[in-house]
Motif scaffolding. Structure first.
Motif, PDB file in Angstrom:
ATOM      1  N   ARG A  57      -3.013  71.107 -72.276  1.00  0.00           N
ATOM      2  CA  ARG A  57      -1.579  70.855 -72.253  1.00  0.00           C
ATOM      3  C   ARG A  57      -1.230  69.646 -71.382  1.00  0.00           C
ATOM      4  NH1 ARG A  57       2.201  72.043 -68.650  1.00  0.00           N
ATOM      5  NH2 ARG A  57       0.905  73.498 -67.506  1.00  0.00           N
ATOM      6  N   SER A 110       0.758  66.559 -72.895  1.00  0.00           N
ATOM      7  CA  SER A 110       2.020  66.126 -72.288  1.00  0.00           C
ATOM      8  C   SER A 110       1.976  64.653 -71.944  1.00  0.00           C
ATOM      9  CB  SER A 110       2.271  66.814 -70.946  1.00  0.00           C
ATOM     10  OG  SER A 110       2.695  68.098 -71.104  1.00  0.00           O
ATOM     11  N   TYR A 129       2.267  62.631 -74.934  1.00  0.00           N
ATOM     12  CA  TYR A 129       3.650  62.688 -75.420  1.00  0.00           C
ATOM     13  C   TYR A 129       4.575  61.807 -74.590  1.00  0.00           C
ATOM     14  CZ  TYR A 129       8.039  64.555 -77.173  1.00  0.00           C
ATOM     15  OH  TYR A 129       9.286  64.670 -77.734  1.00  0.00           O
ATOM     16  N   PHE A 130       4.421  61.856 -73.273  1.00  0.00           N
ATOM     17  CA  PHE A 130       5.283  61.050 -72.408  1.00  0.00           C
ATOM     18  C   PHE A 130       5.073  59.562 -72.654  1.00  0.00           C
ATOM     19  CE2 PHE A 130       5.551  64.785 -69.305  1.00  0.00           C
ATOM     20  CZ  PHE A 130       6.870  65.061 -69.631  1.00  0.00           C
ATOM     21  N   ASP A 140      10.935  56.570 -74.318  1.00  0.00           N
ATOM     22  CA  ASP A 140      12.347  56.256 -74.485  1.00  0.00           C
ATOM     23  C   ASP A 140      13.197  57.452 -74.868  1.00  0.00           C
ATOM     24  OD1 ASP A 140      11.658  53.651 -73.920  1.00  0.00           O
ATOM     25  OD2 ASP A 140      11.168  53.282 -76.026  1.00  0.00           O
ATOM     26  N   SER A 141      12.563  58.549 -75.262  1.00  0.00           N
ATOM     27  CA  SER A 141      13.385  59.666 -75.684  1.00  0.00           C
ATOM     28  C   SER A 141      13.242  60.887 -74.790  1.00  0.00           C
ATOM     29  CB  SER A 141      13.093  60.030 -77.133  1.00  0.00           C
ATOM     30  OG  SER A 141      11.718  60.200 -77.316  1.00  0.00           O
ATOM     31  N   ILE A 142      12.747  60.669 -73.572  1.00  0.00           N
ATOM     32  CA  ILE A 142      12.703  61.764 -72.615  1.00  0.00           C
ATOM     33  C   ILE A 142      13.607  61.411 -71.446  1.00  0.00           C
ATOM     34  CG2 ILE A 142      11.261  63.194 -71.140  1.00  0.00           C
ATOM     35  CD1 ILE A 142       8.912  62.338 -72.976  1.00  0.00           C
ATOM     36  N   LYS A 143      14.340  62.403 -71.033  1.00  0.00           N
ATOM     37  CA  LYS A 143      15.328  62.180 -69.969  1.00  0.00           C
ATOM     38  C   LYS A 143      14.682  61.790 -68.656  1.00  0.00           C
ATOM     39  CE  LYS A 143      19.598  64.662 -70.788  1.00  0.00           C
ATOM     40  NZ  LYS A 143      20.262  65.976 -70.651  1.00  0.00           N
ATOM     41  N   SER A 144      15.368  60.949 -67.945  1.00  0.00           N
ATOM     42  CA  SER A 144      15.089  60.655 -66.538  1.00  0.00           C
ATOM     43  C   SER A 144      13.626  60.332 -66.249  1.00  0.00           C
ATOM     44  CB  SER A 144      15.502  61.848 -65.663  1.00  0.00           C
ATOM     45  OG  SER A 144      14.660  62.939 -65.869  1.00  0.00           O
ATOM     46  N   ILE A 196      18.024  62.771 -76.881  1.00  0.00           N
ATOM     47  CA  ILE A 196      17.039  62.662 -75.820  1.00  0.00           C
ATOM     48  C   ILE A 196      16.578  64.057 -75.413  1.00  0.00           C
ATOM     49  CG2 ILE A 196      17.289  62.329 -73.334  1.00  0.00           C
ATOM     50  CD1 ILE A 196      17.868  59.387 -73.998  1.00  0.00           C
ATOM     51  N   ILE A 197      15.274  64.204 -75.208  1.00  0.00           N
ATOM     52  CA  ILE A 197      14.664  65.503 -74.934  1.00  0.00           C
ATOM     53  C   ILE A 197      14.564  65.716 -73.432  1.00  0.00           C
ATOM     54  CG2 ILE A 197      12.606  66.891 -75.359  1.00  0.00           C
ATOM     55  CD1 ILE A 197      14.066  65.956 -77.880  1.00  0.00           C
ATOM     56  N   ARG A 207      13.045  66.746 -69.983  1.00  0.00           N
ATOM     57  CA  ARG A 207      11.670  66.735 -69.516  1.00  0.00           C
ATOM     58  C   ARG A 207      11.040  68.132 -69.576  1.00  0.00           C
ATOM     59  NH1 ARG A 207       8.133  64.570 -65.541  1.00  0.00           N
ATOM     60  NH2 ARG A 207       9.224  62.605 -65.297  1.00  0.00           N
ATOM     61  N   ALA A 213      10.037  68.887 -73.048  1.00  0.00           N
ATOM     62  CA  ALA A 213       8.887  68.082 -73.449  1.00  0.00           C
ATOM     63  C   ALA A 213       7.590  68.686 -72.920  1.00  0.00           C
ATOM     64  CB  ALA A 213       9.037  66.644 -72.959  1.00  0.00           C
ATOM     65  N   GLN A 214       7.644  69.219 -71.723  1.00  0.00           N
ATOM     66  CA  GLN A 214       6.426  69.782 -71.146  1.00  0.00           C
ATOM     67  C   GLN A 214       6.019  71.090 -71.805  1.00  0.00           C
ATOM     68  OE1 GLN A 214       5.588  68.072 -67.083  1.00  0.00           O
ATOM     69  NE2 GLN A 214       7.305  69.481 -66.714  1.00  0.00           N
ATOM     70  N   LEU A 253       6.339  71.619 -75.093  1.00  0.00           N
ATOM     71  CA  LEU A 253       5.958  71.407 -76.492  1.00  0.00           C
ATOM     72  C   LEU A 253       4.494  71.722 -76.777  1.00  0.00           C
ATOM     73  CD1 LEU A 253       7.909  68.191 -77.555  1.00  0.00           C
ATOM     74  CD2 LEU A 253       8.542  70.583 -77.872  1.00  0.00           C
ATOM     75  N   PHE A 261      15.329  69.466 -81.643  1.00  0.00           N
ATOM     76  CA  PHE A 261      14.684  68.770 -82.753  1.00  0.00           C
ATOM     77  C   PHE A 261      15.361  69.031 -84.082  1.00  0.00           C
ATOM     78  CE2 PHE A 261      11.565  69.382 -79.407  1.00  0.00           C
ATOM     79  CZ  PHE A 261      11.124  68.092 -79.224  1.00  0.00           C
ATOM     80  N   LYS A 312       5.654  65.437 -84.122  1.00  0.00           N
ATOM     81  CA  LYS A 312       6.291  65.106 -82.841  1.00  0.00           C
ATOM     82  C   LYS A 312       5.267  64.783 -81.766  1.00  0.00           C
ATOM     83  CE  LYS A 312      10.426  65.138 -83.883  1.00  0.00           C
ATOM     84  NZ  LYS A 312      11.160  63.857 -83.778  1.00  0.00           N
TER      85      LYS A 312
END
Lengths: 217, 217
Positions: free
Chosen positions: A199, A203, A206-207, A212-216, B6-7, B9, B12-13, B15, B56, B78
């Motif tokens: 994982r 991750s 993915y990051f 550009d599409s993950i917050k902060s 926007i996803i 964080r 995202a972790q 997923l 999504f 994704k």
DNA sequence: CCTTGTGAAAACTTTCACAGCT
DNA sequence: AGCTGTGAAAGTTTTCACAAGG
């Protein structure tokens, strides 16, 4: 804030990070530091560092920062660095045996004292290249009566993870460092910390691929 | 919620955790599931699962739940499961060589293609017991021009961590899975994921020893 | 000047609770 | 009936910003 207050989970998770950093500074002969410097090294915000420390009392001096020796001593108490923790290893495959040889031991309070595997003929060595006894899974409960370990490293294949966990619970283990991707079921007085390497890698990918599409970030 | 949003964080972790679980269900021949069931298996809240999926698009059907095959397919897109990711290993000691042999490969998209060490005479094998070439650290930048890896596993001693990281950055690595306890400095277009095993163990011990003074456990 | 300790605000995350679709 | 998707509330964590001490 009073010493007896309740510590936020996020703060508790940063304590070993602070302690490790402070010990490095101490080894380098540094005498004092500031929330600013700590934050820079650990990539936190200085206010986070000050807030975290403040849960334990007024540890610093305004204008001067924090005395390293005193902080290290203080956190050593808090983190119970003194207590020796016996840890048993369950699953002596690749990762398992690497973990036994790994020095968790930066902190000197963790001792992998025995290993258990469906094949007890394998050999496992610790960080000092001393052999660790390897027992059959069936002997776990009985052996841990002697050993009295409270912690276990779970490094079996995923398909065996729940069954092995049930044995650990029966043996009185209170904390499991779980290297399998299965979220095992445990009673509420047993803690698990999941370290799912697959994982972590997914991750990371993915990051990087979706900055550009993950917050902060 | 629109697909282009926007996803968070935290989502995202999770997923890769969802994806792994869904694939297990698929392998077991299951055809559909619900937020309730997923939450039970993964120890999340059902609302968290539904919220995560909702970022999504509308992936489920009211009253029916989620189709597993469709979800697996969707998350594979994704998570870019299709793309093969070349990964280089830096530091071929205990942990490093165990990681090369480890199958990150549940997801099939990660290939450890080369290793680098100050001692290039060591041998490293992958999960299929095939040997991975081991090069000297000095050759890293040049070799990665051929290999074109974007990701690296950093498993050197802490004292060498920053220096090795600088080399990785120079070689064009964009994601580093950092097994050292040092919080390395990288430019902002490079991501690090810290896997600090000593810290995980210390946290676990702290949580067990202080169950009563940590919030929300 | 310097830096801490901390109220208050902001940001993020989780959870509740229910309308609405099957 | 069963389950999703989501506004709104609650909870948690981070950050701002500054009074106060060195």
């Amino acid at each position: 804030m009073a010493e007896t207050d309740i510590i936020p989970r996020a703060t508790a998770q940063r304590l070993p990070i602070y302690q490790h950093h402070l010990k490095s500074l101490q080894d380098a002969g540094e005498k004092s530091t500031s929330s600013q410097e700590i934050a820079l090294a650990l990539k936190f915000d200085p206010a986070t560092v000050r807030r975290d420390f403040s849960f334990f009392g007024e540890l610093g001096k305004r204008g001067l920062g924090y005395k390293i020796d005193a902080l290290v001593e203080f956190f050593a108490q808090k983190l119970n660095d003194v207590k020796q923790n016996n840890v048993i290893l369950v699953g002596a495959g690749n990762i398992g045996s690497a973990l036994a040889k790994f020095n968790f031991y930066t902190a000197d309070n963790v001792n992998v004292v025995a290993a258990f595997d469906i094949n007890p003929a394998v050999t496992v060595v610790n960080d000092e290249d001393k052999q660790i006894p390897v027992y059959s899974m069936g002997d776990l409960v009985a052996k841990n009566k002697e050993i009295g370990a409270e912690f276990a490293i779970l490094a079996v294949p995923e398909s065996a993870a729940q069954e092995a966990t049930d044995v650990l619970v029966e043996a009185g283990i209170k904390g499991i460092l779980n290297f399998t991707p299965l979220r095992v079921n445990v009673p509420k007085d047993v803690f698990t910390q999941n370290v799912d390497l697959t994982r972590e890698m997914q991750s990371l990918i993915y990051f990087v691929d979706n900055k550009d599409s993950i917050k902060s970030i």
